[in-house]
Structures are given as C-alpha cells and as structure tokens.
Design a protein around this motif. Structure first.
Motif, short mmCIF file in Angstrom:
data_model
loop_
_atom_site.label_atom_id
_atom_site.label_comp_id
_atom_site.label_asym_id
_atom_site.label_seq_id
_atom_site.Cartn_x
_atom_site.Cartn_y
_atom_site.Cartn_z
N SER A 1 0.84 -1.19 0.00
CA SER A 1 0.00 0.00 0.00
C SER A 1 0.88 1.25 0.00
O SER A 1 1.91 1.30 0.68
CB SER A 1 -0.91 0.02 1.23
OG SER A 1 -1.91 -0.96 1.14
N ALA A 2 0.46 2.26 -0.75
CA ALA A 2 1.21 3.51 -0.84
C ALA A 2 0.63 4.60 0.05
O ALA A 2 1.33 5.54 0.41
CB ALA A 2 1.23 3.99 -2.30
N PHE A 3 -0.67 4.51 0.35
CA PHE A 3 -1.38 5.52 1.14
C PHE A 3 -1.15 6.91 0.55
O PHE A 3 -1.38 7.10 -0.63
CB PHE A 3 -1.00 5.40 2.62
CG PHE A 3 -1.40 4.07 3.18
CD1 PHE A 3 -2.73 3.73 3.31
CD2 PHE A 3 -0.45 3.12 3.52
CE1 PHE A 3 -3.12 2.49 3.79
CE2 PHE A 3 -0.82 1.88 3.99
CZ PHE A 3 -2.15 1.56 4.13
N ASP A 4 -0.68 7.89 1.32
CA ASP A 4 -0.59 9.27 0.85
C ASP A 4 0.81 9.65 0.35
O ASP A 4 1.16 10.84 0.31
CB ASP A 4 -1.01 10.23 1.96
CG ASP A 4 -2.51 10.23 2.17
OD1 ASP A 4 -3.25 10.10 1.18
OD2 ASP A 4 -2.95 10.34 3.33
N TYR A 5 1.63 8.67 -0.03
CA TYR A 5 3.00 8.95 -0.44
C TYR A 5 3.18 8.74 -1.94
O TYR A 5 2.64 7.78 -2.51
CB TYR A 5 3.97 8.06 0.34
CG TYR A 5 3.81 8.16 1.84
CD1 TYR A 5 4.00 9.36 2.51
CD2 TYR A 5 3.46 7.04 2.59
CE1 TYR A 5 3.84 9.45 3.88
CE2 TYR A 5 3.30 7.11 3.97
CZ TYR A 5 3.49 8.32 4.61
OH TYR A 5 3.34 8.40 5.97
N LEU A 6 3.96 9.60 -2.54
CA LEU A 6 4.25 9.54 -3.97
C LEU A 6 5.74 9.81 -4.23
O LEU A 6 6.33 10.65 -3.55
CB LEU A 6 3.44 10.58 -4.74
CG LEU A 6 1.95 10.29 -4.95
CD1 LEU A 6 1.27 11.52 -5.54
CD2 LEU A 6 1.76 9.09 -5.87
N PRO A 7 6.32 9.14 -5.25
CA PRO A 7 5.76 8.07 -6.06
C PRO A 7 5.36 6.86 -5.21
O PRO A 7 5.97 6.60 -4.17
CB PRO A 7 6.87 7.73 -7.04
CG PRO A 7 7.73 8.95 -7.10
CD PRO A 7 7.68 9.51 -5.72
N GLY A 8 4.34 6.14 -5.68
CA GLY A 8 3.80 5.05 -4.91
C GLY A 8 3.81 3.73 -5.65
O GLY A 8 4.18 3.66 -6.83
N LEU A 9 3.38 2.68 -4.96
CA LEU A 9 3.40 1.32 -5.49
C LEU A 9 4.80 0.94 -5.96
O LEU A 9 5.03 0.55 -7.11
CB LEU A 9 2.37 1.15 -6.62
CG LEU A 9 0.91 1.34 -6.21
CD1 LEU A 9 0.00 1.27 -7.42
CD2 LEU A 9 0.48 0.31 -5.16
N VAL A 10 5.75 1.08 -5.04
CA VAL A 10 7.14 0.69 -5.33
C VAL A 10 7.21 -0.82 -5.48
O VAL A 10 6.69 -1.56 -4.63
CB VAL A 10 8.08 1.17 -4.21
CG1 VAL A 10 9.52 0.72 -4.50
CG2 VAL A 10 8.01 2.69 -4.07
N VAL A 11 7.84 -1.28 -6.54
CA VAL A 11 8.00 -2.71 -6.78
C VAL A 11 9.38 -3.13 -6.31
O VAL A 11 10.40 -2.53 -6.70
CB VAL A 11 7.81 -3.05 -8.27
CG1 VAL A 11 8.04 -4.54 -8.51
CG2 VAL A 11 6.41 -2.63 -8.73
N PHE A 12 9.42 -4.15 -5.44
CA PHE A 12 10.68 -4.69 -4.93
C PHE A 12 10.97 -6.03 -5.61
O PHE A 12 10.07 -6.78 -5.96
CB PHE A 12 10.58 -4.91 -3.42
CG PHE A 12 10.59 -3.65 -2.62
CD1 PHE A 12 11.78 -3.17 -2.06
CD2 PHE A 12 9.42 -2.93 -2.41
CE1 PHE A 12 11.79 -2.00 -1.32
CE2 PHE A 12 9.42 -1.77 -1.67
CZ PHE A 12 10.62 -1.30 -1.13
N HIS A 13 12.27 -6.32 -5.74
CA HIS A 13 12.73 -7.57 -6.33
C HIS A 13 13.60 -8.33 -5.34
O HIS A 13 14.33 -7.73 -4.55
CB HIS A 13 13.53 -7.30 -7.60
CG HIS A 13 14.23 -8.52 -8.14
ND1 HIS A 13 15.58 -8.74 -7.96
CD2 HIS A 13 13.75 -9.59 -8.82
CE1 HIS A 13 15.91 -9.89 -8.53
NE2 HIS A 13 14.82 -10.42 -9.06
#
Length: 494
Positions: free
Chosen positions: A51-63
């Motif tokens: 979840s990104a909630f109120d932060y941008l850039p959001g939906l960070v993808v981790f590997h």
C-alpha cells in the motif's frame, strides 16, 4: 524494548559466528512501514509491492532472489489519486498488473500494467467499482475475476482493464472466529485467492488491521471451483497474535508464495510491540500443505530465527543509496509529486520551496524501520525559505528542526518556534530518534555540534491514535519562496 533490541543484535552476531546465518532469517524481511504485502514469483525471481497511502511516487515494486533481501526496482504510481490501499500484483499472459484501491470520495479501484516489473508502468485505469482490496484470479473457466473485500467478486474483461457490468456477486461470508476474541471488528478484507493443486485457496485478512494487539489474522477457506462452495479451514487462523506480550501485534493480511523446490511461505504485515509508530512491517513465516491439503504454519516463532527459503542470501542494504536521492525508489513525497521540484546531482539535492508549513511543503521522506537512528545534512538556502529535517506522520503531526537566514526553528505539529540565530544561509542540522524520543543538533561547520534545548516523545504518532494508516518517516523539507540545497546527507542507525 532496548534490552530486546540488544538481544536481537547479539543473537544475529552469534548466528554469523556459528556460520548458520545463511540458512536462517529474522523478521521483518522489510523493516518499516511496508503494509499489505502482495508478492508473486516468476521462475527464480520474486516481486512485491505494498500500500502507498498518501505517499508519492507510490506502489514501489521490490525484487528479490531469496524472499529475505529486497531492493526497489520501479514504481507504478506518479499521480495523487487519494490514499492507495491493498494492491495485488500478478502476471497474466506476458503482462504485469497491479490492482489497487483508491480510498476517496467516492472510493474506487484502479489498475496499472507493464511489460516488465521494472516498468515503465501505465497510467492508472479507473475500474469504477466500489469495495476495497482487489485480488486478481483466473477461474477454472478461464475467465479473469477480481475478488474484493466482503466476499464480493467482479468478472473482468479479457484485457483486465475493465469489469463486466452487472457481474458483481457475493460468494463468501468469512470465518466466524470466536466471539470472545478481542478484535477491531469482523472486517472481511485483504482477499488473496490462489489456484493450487485441486483447490482454490482463499486467504482473508479478518479482525481489523489495527486496534487491539490480538485483532488481525489470516484465515483460509478452499473450494474446488471459483464459484464455491467454500469450506473454512478447521484449524483457522493460519496467522494470528494471541497475546499482548508478543513482539508482533495485529499479524495479518497474508500472501502465499512458493519456491521452485516446493517450500511455501506466508508473507504478511504486523505492528511491533511498543513501536506502532513505525507502521506495519513485512514479515514472513514458513507454512506447508498437510496430507488433507490444508495449510498449516511450521510452528516457528516470528520473533526468532526461522528456516530461510534458500541457503545462500545476498544481503541488501536498503539505505545504501539515500545520499543519491533516488526519488521513487528510496525517497517519496507526502501527497504530491512534482518531478520539477527536485534535482539530484552528485550527492546533492536542490529542492524548491512550497507552502507555508512542513505538511504543505510535501516533505521528501524515506522508510527507516529502526528504533534508533539519526539523519543529518549540510543545508544551504536561497530566497525566502525555511529548510530542515523532519520526522513526519501526516498533516499537522510532525517534529523537526530547520532554519532561515535569521533564525533556527523547532517544529512541532507544523508550528515553528524560534530557537536562536542561524548565522546565515548555511547550516548543518541533525535530527535524532532514540526509541521514539526526538532531539536535534546544529553546527556551523559540520564538525562542532551543539544540541538544541528541546526534546519530544512521538510514540503517539500512530494509526490507533491518529488514523490514516501512516507512520513516522524521516525526511527533509523546504518551505516558502526559493530553494534549498541538501548536501552530505547521512543516515545512521545506532
């Protein structure tokens, strides 16, 4: 809590000396505010977002290659739509999709897609449906479905970018946990549905995501058809906090993941006892399938070393690149993202001023996860601005230190109070978090430091007290008309 922290460090040291660190891991696998984890595997590679909630850039993808060490590789959201909840990442016919909820007026659900988890990701498409916490699954009929909170379901179009009008049905009621259990509420949320072997398995996040320490849980149901009937697991719940004295509170919102050699794990989130201000952290427990094809935990303690999925692990320092100011991968703004505001160059960041308070300035922050740490930077200001360092929860709830050309300031809940002369346009500042007690230091040369004569306890900055699912994040800010240059940024845990 200090004693617990020292014991954990000693335990890790003993493990390393014994040569066993390569075969075990310690929770959390992502320390800090990484809630509502969703994870997928492609061959030997794993991808996860939150979840990104109120932060941008959001939906960070981790590997990750080992499910324990994770590094950010892309981000899927650049525009503020509202608070972003409970995503689901899946691959279908060569494309990667992230479905997610936008909590607003009204609440809706969206999807982004990409040809690679490394991006670039598409602009969001509004599915124009209610409910929350979408989960993509393909039925035995080959159709694509979106399972939602409350046991509801929509049929998706073939391309996954819209829903079939009128297809919403209710098909699952949840697990009726014992009435005497102390929870935040029934809250049938966070569905994760998987087709494994002969069954579809339906994981739910019941009991509420915060509230009492014993609230949250991961429950399991199964069916041989996406259409049911659904049978609740006799040994529910799979994951749960039973005692207020446990290290990890409100354990829930689980995702299943396997390894190529057949091991299974449940990745979920939890609050840390006495450190709820850090947010919900990402944990992982080993699980297995029983002879009667139910899912059972392996019996380990989430606060102790657990068997690692792989013998070899490559340690990742998630804070190693902070001084590079990689916005989107490490750093994120509060509620607004304007790429033109910041310019990173050779270890320095030029940040344009904005607003009249820290919250209005959309501070630039990152996730720590530590109990004790400090941030410091050399700051040079230009124009009519105030700039500095901050620990920020949400609008109106923060603690920081800063200055303008005339004064040094203490910031508390966005209000600035004068602390003494600044000496001009350049100052070195340090902000320290010691077990949720904030103190500040300043220097005119970066060598001789003097403490500010104030401190603040901030453990009350948490969701149970203030709502909005936020956490305390360290960061930098620039308020007003002009800009500030941040150099020699340092993050140190102690």
């Amino acid at each position: 809590m200090k004693t617990r922290h020292l014991l954990t460090l000693l335990l890790m040291l003993c493990m390393a000396r014994a040569g066993s660190a390569q075969s075990t891991y310690l929770n959390p696998i992502l320390g800090g505010d990484y809630p509502d984890p969703t994870v997928m595997r492609e061959g030997n590679d794993y991808y996860m977002t939150h979840s990104a909630f109120d932060y941008l850039p959001g939906l960070v993808v981790f590997h990750s290659k080992d499910l324990v060490n994770w590094e950010p590789i892309s981000y899927a959201l650049k525009t503020y739509l509202g608070s972003i909840w409970a995503p689901d990442i899946k691959k279908y016919k060569g494309k990667y999709y992230i479905y997610f909820t936008v909590h607003g007026k009204p609440t809706t659900n969206c999807v982004v897609w990409a040809d690679s988890p490394y991006g670039p990701w598409s602009d969001p498409t509004d599915l124009k449906i209610g409910d929350i916490d979408p989960c993509h699954v393909v039925g035995e009929d080959g159709k694509r479905y979106l399972v939602m909170s409350g046991g509801n379901r929509w049929t998706l179009s073939d391309d996954g970018l819209s829903v079939v009008q009128g297809s919403r049905i209710h098909f699952y009621d949840g697990w009726p946990y014992p009435e005497e259990w102390v929870t935040e509420g029934f809250s049938l949320e966070g569905p994760k549905v998987y087709r494994i072997g002969n069954y579809f398995y339906y994981l739910s996040a019941q009991g509420g995501t915060a509230g009492p320490p014993t609230s949250h849980m991961v429950t399991v149901a199964r069916s041989k058809s996406i259409n049911g009937p659904w049978e609740n697991m006799p040994t529910n719940p799979l994951i749960h906090t039973y005692h207020n004295s446990d290290r990890w509170w409100s354990r829930g919102h689980g995702s299943l993941i396997d390894t190529p050699d057949g091991k299974w794990y449940c990745i979920y989130h939890a609050y840390e006892n006495s450190f709820t201000s850090i947010g919900r952290q990402t944990l992982m427990d080993p699980v297995h399938f029983t002879a009667d094809q139910w899912i059972k935990g392996d019996g380990g303690d989430a606060s102790q070393p657990l068997p690692a999925p792989f013998v070899r692990q490559t340690k990742v320092d998630r804070h190693a690149h902070l001084s590079e100011f990689r916005i989107g991968l490490d750093w994120k703004y509060y509620m607004a993202f304007d790429p033109a505001r910041a310019t990173a160059d050779n270890g320095s960041l030029t940040l344009q001023g904005k607003g009249k308070t820290i919250s209005e300035s959309s501070p630039l922050m990152f996730v720590s996860g530590a109990h004790r740490y400090q941030i410091e930077a050399e700051i040079e200001i230009h124009g009519d601005v105030q700039a500095g360092l901050v620990f920020h929860y949400k609008a109106g709830f923060n603690a920081g230190t800063g200055f303008d050309r005339r004064q040094r300031y203490r910031y508390r809940r966005d209000a600035a109070s004068r602390r003494g002369p600044s000496g001009g346009e350049r100052l070195w500042l340090r902000l320290v978090n010691t077990d949720q007690v904030v103190t500040a230091w300043y220097s005119t040369d970066g060598k001789q430091w003097r403490p500010e004569q104030w401190g603040q306890e901030i453990s009350g900055y948490n969701h149970n007290a203030l709502y909005d699912f936020q956490s305390i994040l360290p960061g930098i800010f620039c308020i007003g008309d002009g800009y500030a240059v941040f150099r020699n940024f340092k993050y140190t845990e102690f």
